[in-house]
Structures are given as C-alpha cells and as structure tokens.
Design an enzyme around this catalytic site. Structure first.
Site, PDB file in Angstrom:
ATOM      1  N   SER A 497      92.062  27.494  65.132  1.00 46.07           N
ATOM      2  CA  SER A 497      92.162  26.874  66.126  1.00 46.07           C
ATOM      3  C   SER A 497      90.379  26.869  66.696  1.00 46.07           C
ATOM      4  O   SER A 497      90.453  28.741  66.883  1.00 46.07           O
ATOM      5  CB  SER A 497      93.619  26.971  67.513  1.00 46.07           C
ATOM      6  OG  SER A 497      92.781  26.309  68.503  1.00 46.07           O
ATOM      7  N   GLN A 499      89.220  26.675  69.305  1.00 45.76           N
ATOM      8  CA  GLN A 499      89.310  26.878  71.118  1.00 45.76           C
ATOM      9  C   GLN A 499      89.845  28.560  71.458  1.00 45.76           C
ATOM     10  O   GLN A 499      89.577  28.983  71.996  1.00 45.76           O
ATOM     11  CB  GLN A 499      90.980  25.995  71.878  1.00 45.76           C
ATOM     12  CG  GLN A 499      89.561  24.271  71.826  1.00 45.76           C
ATOM     13  CD  GLN A 499      90.765  23.438  72.802  1.00 45.76           C
ATOM     14  OE1 GLN A 499      92.025  23.624  72.822  1.00 45.76           O
ATOM     15  NE2 GLN A 499      90.326  22.421  73.101  1.00 45.76           N
ATOM     16  N   ASP A 645      90.427  16.675  64.915  1.00 42.82           N
ATOM     17  CA  ASP A 645      90.242  15.863  65.683  1.00 42.82           C
ATOM     18  C   ASP A 645      90.163  13.970  65.049  1.00 42.82           C
ATOM     19  O   ASP A 645      89.946  12.901  65.868  1.00 42.82           O
ATOM     20  CB  ASP A 645      88.544  15.946  66.917  1.00 42.82           C
ATOM     21  CG  ASP A 645      88.879  16.968  67.902  1.00 42.82           C
ATOM     22  OD1 ASP A 645      90.418  17.681  68.662  1.00 42.82           O
ATOM     23  OD2 ASP A 645      88.200  17.873  68.285  1.00 42.82           O
ATOM     24  N   LYS A 672      97.807  17.767  71.370  1.00 43.42           N
ATOM     25  CA  LYS A 672      96.778  17.629  71.300  1.00 43.42           C
ATOM     26  C   LYS A 672      96.991  17.145  72.953  1.00 43.42           C
ATOM     27  O   LYS A 672      97.522  17.197  73.759  1.00 43.42           O
ATOM     28  CB  LYS A 672      96.252  16.360  70.437  1.00 43.42           C
ATOM     29  CG  LYS A 672      95.342  17.305  68.969  1.00 43.42           C
ATOM     30  CD  LYS A 672      94.027  17.910  69.977  1.00 43.42           C
ATOM     31  CE  LYS A 672      93.707  18.597  68.678  1.00 43.42           C
ATOM     32  NZ  LYS A 672      92.537  19.863  68.824  1.00 43.42           N
ATOM     33  N   ARG A 676      99.814  13.473  68.439  1.00 43.28           N
ATOM     34  CA  ARG A 676      99.056  12.238  67.612  1.00 43.28           C
ATOM     35  C   ARG A 676      99.814  12.002  66.463  1.00 43.28           C
ATOM     36  O   ARG A 676      99.288  10.823  66.148  1.00 43.28           O
ATOM     37  CB  ARG A 676      97.769  12.938  67.452  1.00 43.28           C
ATOM     38  CG  ARG A 676      96.758  13.222  68.416  1.00 43.28           C
ATOM     39  CD  ARG A 676      95.720  13.252  68.461  1.00 43.28           C
ATOM     40  NE  ARG A 676      94.658  13.169  69.605  1.00 43.28           N
ATOM     41  CZ  ARG A 676      93.661  13.511  69.841  1.00 43.28           C
ATOM     42  NH1 ARG A 676      92.665  14.837  69.344  1.00 43.28           N
ATOM     43  NH2 ARG A 676      92.648  13.515  71.203  1.00 43.28           N
TER      44      ARG A 676
END
Length: 778
Positions: A497, A499, A645, A672, A676
């Site tokens: 990840s 982030q 993404d 997310k 998703r």
C-alpha cells in the site's frame, strides 16, 4: 449517545406516535416573513387540521383568512389559542417574554394543555430560555427552542413563501426538561417542509450565529451608515460596485428586528466584534507595511476557505443517498477518437502540496489537479498557516514554512473523501508539536485507519481512532504533550500500500534514527521520487525503503503529469469500442503505476507509447490506444498493486473480452471508497454479465466472441441497460460510464457527484471524444 443517534431515536418515536395530519391546531404568533411562511408551508403540506394566528396587524390577519391560510385570527391570544397543540412564536426576541406570559395565562385558565409544544424562530436562544425561566416556575415539557436559518430581503406577510425553508437548516436546542416526543414531532414538522434539523446547545448556537449572521448584518448596517455620512455620498452610492451591493444587501433588513437581536445576543456579538477588530488591525498593518506575501496568504486563505467550506457542506452527504441529486443518463455509442489531455495526477498533486509546504523556500507547481481530494489537502495546509497562492489553471505557488513551521489548526482538518490526504497527513501530524484532529465525509469516516495508526504507535505516536473498526476521526497528540520525538522503526507491511508506506516515510522525516519500510510487492513510489526531488535522501534497496530523520526539504519547481488512473477510463473506452483510436497526451508512466497498461497488453489491447520524456522527476509519454479484440486472462498478482485503482474499469474490459478473467490478491479493493469488488459485481450483474465474487478478487465471464472479422468482435453489445448505483464511488461511476460503449440500451448511474474528487470535467471530456453522457440534476 450522540446527538445524531438521539435525533434518530426521536424521529422513530415520532413515527410511532404520528397521526395524519401531525397537529390538530397550530397557533402562529406573528405573521411576518417567517411566521407567515411556516404557516403557508404547514398549510400546503397538510400538517395541521387547523391553523390560527395572533398578530397586531389586523389587515394581515383578515387577508390570511381570506386567502384560506388561517382558520381564525386575533390580536389577542386567548381568543383563538384554545385546542392548540403547537405554538410557533415568530415575534422579535425582545417581545417573546410577553408572549410567554400570555401562554402561561392560557395554560393556567385551561385553554392550553401543559404539554402543548411551544417553539420559536428567533435567532438567539439563551435569552429565549431565560425569558421562559422568568415566566414559568419550571420550563414547560413542550418547550423546544428552534431557529430556522432562512430569510429573505423583504419582510412581512406578503413576502411569505412556503418553500422558504427547503434545503435550509433548522437548529433545535434540546433542553433536558423537554419531552422526547415534543422534540421528535417538531423535527418531523420542519423536515416535512423541506428543512434539515440540526441539534445544538443554546450557548453554542448564539456564539455561532454571532459570527456568521449577527456580525455580518452589523457590519453591513455600519458600512452603509459610514458611506451615507460622507459629503459625497451620492457619488459613492452611484458608483458602488457589485461587491458593495452584494455585501450591504442585508442592511435592507428590518431595523427593529436587528436592534433587538444585537441587544439579545450582546455578549456573543461583542466577543465577535473584538475578534474582528484584531483581524482588521492585522490586515491594516499588512497594507501599511506593504507585506505582499503575507497579504496574498491572507487573501488566498480566505478565498480558499470560502470555497472549501461551501464544498465541505455540499460534500458531507456524499454517502447519504437521500441527498444525492445528480446522475448520468448515457446513450450507447460505438466509437471514440481524438487527442485529449487528462487532468493532473492526483497522487502527485497531494504530495506536491505536502512537501512544498514543509520545504524551505518557494515551490512552484504546474499541472496541479483541481479536484476536491487534492483541494482538501491544499486547504489543510492553509489551515496550518502555509501561504499558498492559487490554484490558477493548475498553477500554485507554495511559500514553504520548513520542517517545523506548521501551526495548529483551530478546527479539525477536513479531508472530504480523500483517503490519501488523511493517511499521509496522519504521518506528518504524528510528528508535530501540536495536537490535531483529522476528519472527513461520511464515506471517509467509515474507512479503516488502524492500518496506519498501529505502525505510527510503534514509532511512539499517540493517535486515537474511532469506534471498534478504527476509523476516523483521528485524534493525534502533539509531541510537546508526549515529551519525546518519534523513533525510527523497521516495518514489514502486511499488504502493498503506497498510502501506508508514504505515511510512515513522512513520519520518519522527524523520527530519531532510520525508518525502514519493507513492502511485499512494489507499490507506487511517488513519495520516494518527490522526496528526492526536494533534496531529501531516500534509500531504496529492492522492496526496502529507508529515510533518516532530521533532514530538510528545499523548494523548487514541480510539474504534475497527467494522471494514469484517470487516463485508464479512456484507455479501456478505446480498447473495447469499434474503430477507435485515441491519443492521451503526456500521461505519467511511473513504472509503479503502469499495471493498467501491462494488464491491457496481456489482454491483447493495441497500446503504444511515444514522446517519452521526464517531467518533474516522473516519466511521461503520449499513449495511443486502438479498438482491440480483448481476451480474458488470469491477472498476475505482482501487477495488482500497480493497478489497484484501475480495477473497476479493468472489470469493464474483462467483460468485453473473450473468455474468463480471474483476479486474485486484491483484498485492498474492499476498503476503498466502497467495496469495489462487491459493488462492481453488483453493477455488472445488473447489466447482464456473469461474475463471481471471491474473498480477494473477482471472476468475470467475458462476453467477447471469436470472429475473423475484428470489427464484428468489438462492436457487438456486451452489456444491457439499467440503473447503476455507484455507492458514491467516483471510479465505479466512471467505469460504468465506459461500459456504455458496448451497451445495447441506456445506462443510468446514480450518485456521480464524487467524480469531482478526482476527475473534474470527466463527462465533458468523454463527450468530446464521442460518448453521449447527459448529466441530470434533480
């Protein structure tokens, strides 16, 4: 129990006890703009069997009866109040105590039940409660102080509008002495006429309104008086510009009403005036000193705050389906073509703000994405004292404050819908001297934050997430309170990840020693690249990335390339449609972001790159995509972090491919903006595509067919039509918009406002290349 939970409990109670109509008889005291408008709204919505009113102006009463608005009216309360179960006091604040005396007399004489609901519409609340205490021995159980935040330039009975309260807030002050049913029934009434109910304590209400309503009115009256007192006042008013007219419009309001308000809320207004005087003195000195940078900073922060708060209020209900008002209606089209420029990369835009703010010197940014997510990051750093000029057509000038120059925000930092903003900022704020709170809209506040909070705590951060699931708001205790700096750690990431990695690396800039992050697979490396671009050493050894604490960042020029995640929608659009050829200019092709290209090539998409170069330390290229006969594949797991993404739109490509596509190792998609995997599966099935949800992925049965004729293969409809619920996830909405290129019928997509978080202007750009998207606002 939170105020929202209490309000919902009250609503449920009201529904259990509701009758139709809601009240037997409503008595409105005062037929001015607000009183007459609420009476008209009650009448139009059938919320009361009877409506009666008290007003000193008999002609208004007679006219209201003639119009059928009132069943009865009088200048004396006792003559018409009998049988009322709701009294609405709509007189100036200074007159309310006299009305309470009349109401008490009616109760004492048996004309009114002691539990009759009594409410008001005054813009001050503490004085109303004090007036009730002065009249009644104990506050009535039906007393519910309220304030509709609505009005108009004109006043009086003839200015009434039944729609005056639609899409406006009504503040209700919940007193401990008031019955829950009274609060619930009054809330139900206001919501029935189109308002949104907000609970608030009386003293807080008065302080808020002193700043947001009473002070602006006072200043407007005063400014008009100042100009009118000049000898050349005729010329001043004759040549006054639109700004003067807009600001002073509120000085046309009723002087008697505002006279009463200014005295009724004296303490809070004086406090607001004193604070305003300090700010006025500060800006006066900046002009005297000709301090251009500081003045631009102040003006820029004010402009951005005005826009941001408007956005914040509008975006707060993104995940509240009752607030959704816009959708796409898309007519199927077969082909796309042209050469287009995609907006700037969101990930790089976020980081340019963060590192530019922490650098010494000035940073100039070009190509900045002016989407809501990136603007949330920009506003957060403005709130922490950074002077930022722009954005102006993607251009920003950031006056960096250095590694230790951030100041505490006076309010929680609002991240909107941006998980990147919240997670990366948490790493920065964990190292600051001051306390911070990070919050977002309803969607963001449901997303997991312990994935960054837990390793930050290993570094010594004191960070508190919310609830059992560890979500936002996040409360971060400053290092001054903790007493020790952060400590560098070695952290093995459980999932790849960017982030999480970026959060820890940013925290490591202030930590003692070395902070090392080891990722199981490669993830996007924008943070590492941009740290290097700002002169901060980063060590990369395979999947191990390290930084030493205590360094500095130096401002410079940052060019933001076009966003490959946004380009992905158009890549798939061209790949799945007939005779298409589309060129996307200067798109970022960072090797940690090109999973979309690699996967489409494995599916035999016709993609080529040209004009490859570097912009701001990032590789870019023109990408050309042509209509292709795609084939289903088993997506290699090593590519999953490089396209995380882009999978929603890749699912559209897989649906158009010949054969089965299998995705595994993509649990990250479940946390997310929406789940998703589940949401895309739901939409695909709605449009007639067979798919199976697995724990960490999706299996899609592609509907492409074998044919020697390539034109036939990529022109046959794959999707039917139908209504898609995007769950307020921007990538879900845009992905199903792309599906329309292979649909047989119209596709409607609900909840598309969130597209502005990452791709403002998506529909316009899509229509430019041949799609047919109609944006519909309710």
């Amino acid at each position: 129990m939170s105020s929202q939970q209490k309000t919902q409990q009250y609503k449920n109670l009201a529904l259990l006890n509701a009758q139709s109509p809601l009240f037997n008889q409503v008595c409105v005291i005062g037929l001015g703009l607000i009183g007459a408008s609420i009476a008209q709204a009650i009448k139009n919505n059938g919320l009361a069997e009877r409506i009666v009113a008290v007003d000193r102006h008999e002609p208004s009463l007679k006219e209201a009866i003639q119009h059928g608005l009132l069943d009865a009216g009088s200048v004396v309360l006792s003559e018409i109040v009998s049988g009322s179960d709701l009294i609405i006091i709509a007189v100036p604040a200074q007159a309310v105590q006299a009305v309470f005396i009349d109401i008490k007399n009616a109760m004492d004489s048996g004309l009114l039940a002691t539990d009759c609901i009594i409410t008001d519409v005054c813009s001050t609340k503490v004085n109303i409660i004090d007036a009730a205490k002065a009249v009644f021995e104990t506050l009535p159980v039906g007393l519910v102080p309220a304030h509709p935040i609505a009005g108009a330039e004109n006043s009086g009975y003839h200015a009434r509008r039944a729609t005056l309260f639609v899409n406006h807030s009504v503040i209700i002050c919940e007193l401990p002495t008031t019955s829950h049913l009274a609060i619930a029934k009054l809330s139900q009434l206001w919501e029935a006429v189109g308002a949104s109910v907000m609970p608030m304590e009386a003293a807080h209400h008065d302080a808020i309104l002193a700043h947001t309503s009473h002070l602006p009115h006072l200043l407007a009256f005063n400014l008009v008086e100042q100009l009118a007192s000049h000898d050349d006042n005729l010329d001043m008013f004759r040549y006054a510009a639109g700004g003067f007219r807009d600001f002073t419009r509120i000085a046309a309001s009723d002087p008697k009403m505002w006279h009463d308000i200014f005295f009724a809320n004296q303490s809070a207004i004086i406090s607001a005036l004193d604070e305003y005087s300090v700010y006025l003195s500060d800006i006066r000195q900046l002009i005297i000193d000709k301090n251009s940078t500081a003045l631009m900073g102040l003006l820029g922060r004010a402009q951005a705050a005005r826009r941001h708060f408007g956005h914040m209020l509008a975006s707060t209900p993104y995940t509240d389906t009752s607030a959704m008002s816009a959708s796409y209606n898309i007519t199927p089209s077969n082909t796309v073509s042209g050469t287009i420029t995609i907006p700037g990369d969101k990930s790089i835009s976020h980081r340019s703000i963060m590192l530019g703010s922490l650098a010494t010197g000035v940073t100039h940014v070009t190509g900045f994405l002016e989407g809501e997510d990136a603007l949330a990051t920009l506003q957060a750093f403005r709130d922490m004292g950074v002077i930022i000029e722009g954005p102006d057509n993607g251009n920003l000038t950031i006056h960096g404050v250095g590694m230790n120059g951030l100041k505490p925000s006076k309010t929680p930092l609002y991240m909107g819908n941006s998980g990147t903003s919240m997670r990366l900022l948490a790493g920065i704020l964990a190292a600051q001297a001051f306390d911070s709170v990070l919050t977002g809209d309803t969607s963001l506040n449901k997303r997991p934050m312990e994935r960054i909070a837990a390793p930050l705590r290993q570094m010594g951060a004191v960070i508190q997430s919310t609830g059992q699931k560890g979500t936002a708001p996040l409360s971060i205790t400053g290092r001054d309170s903790v007493g020790t700096p952060l400590q560098g750690i070695e952290y093995d990431m459980p999932v790849a990840s960017a982030q999480i990695k970026s959060c820890l690396l940013l925290a490591g800039l202030w930590a003692e020693g070395t902070t090392t992050v080891t990722q199981p697979e490669v993830s996007r490396d924008h943070t590492e690249r941009m740290l290097s671009a700002f002169g901060y050493p980063v060590t990369v050894d395979g999947n191990r990335i390290s930084v030493e604490g205590g360094g500095t960042l130096k401002g410079g020029d940052i060019a933001v390339p076009a966003d490959i995640s946004s380009a992905a929608f158009f890549m798939v659009a061209a790949a799945i449609s007939q005779d298409s050829e589309l060129t996307l200019k200067q798109v970022g092709i960072n090797p940690t972001r090109t999973g979309i290209i690699d996967i489409l090539k494995l599916m035999q998409a016709d993609i080529s790159l040209s004009n490859e170069t570097h912009v701001g330390g990032e590789p870019v290229a023109d990408i050309t995509i042509r209509g292709s006969n795609l084939v289903g594949i088993e997506i290699p797991e090593y590519l999953v972090p490089l396209a995380i993404d882009e999978f929603p739109v890749l699912f559209i490509a897989a649906s158009c491919a010949q054969g089965r596509t299998i995705l595994t190792g993509a649990k990250e998609l479940r946390v997310k903006e929406s789940d998703r995997i589940a949401v895309m599966a739901e939409g695909l099935q709605t449009l007639g595509v067979d798919c199976t949800v697995t724990e960490d992925g999706l299996i899609i049965e592609g509907k492409g067919t074998q044919s020697q004729n390539s034109d036939i293969n990529n022109s046959q409809p794959v999707f039917g039509g139908g209504d898609i619920v995007s769950h307020h996830d921007h990538r879900i909405a845009m992905s199903f918009a792309v599906a329309s290129l292979r649909a047989s019928q119209q596709i409607s997509i609900e909840g598309i406002e969130t597209i502005n978080t990452s791709f403002p202007g998506f529909a316009e750009l899509a229509n430019q290349i041949g799609m047919s998207i109609d944006v519909v606002s309710a």
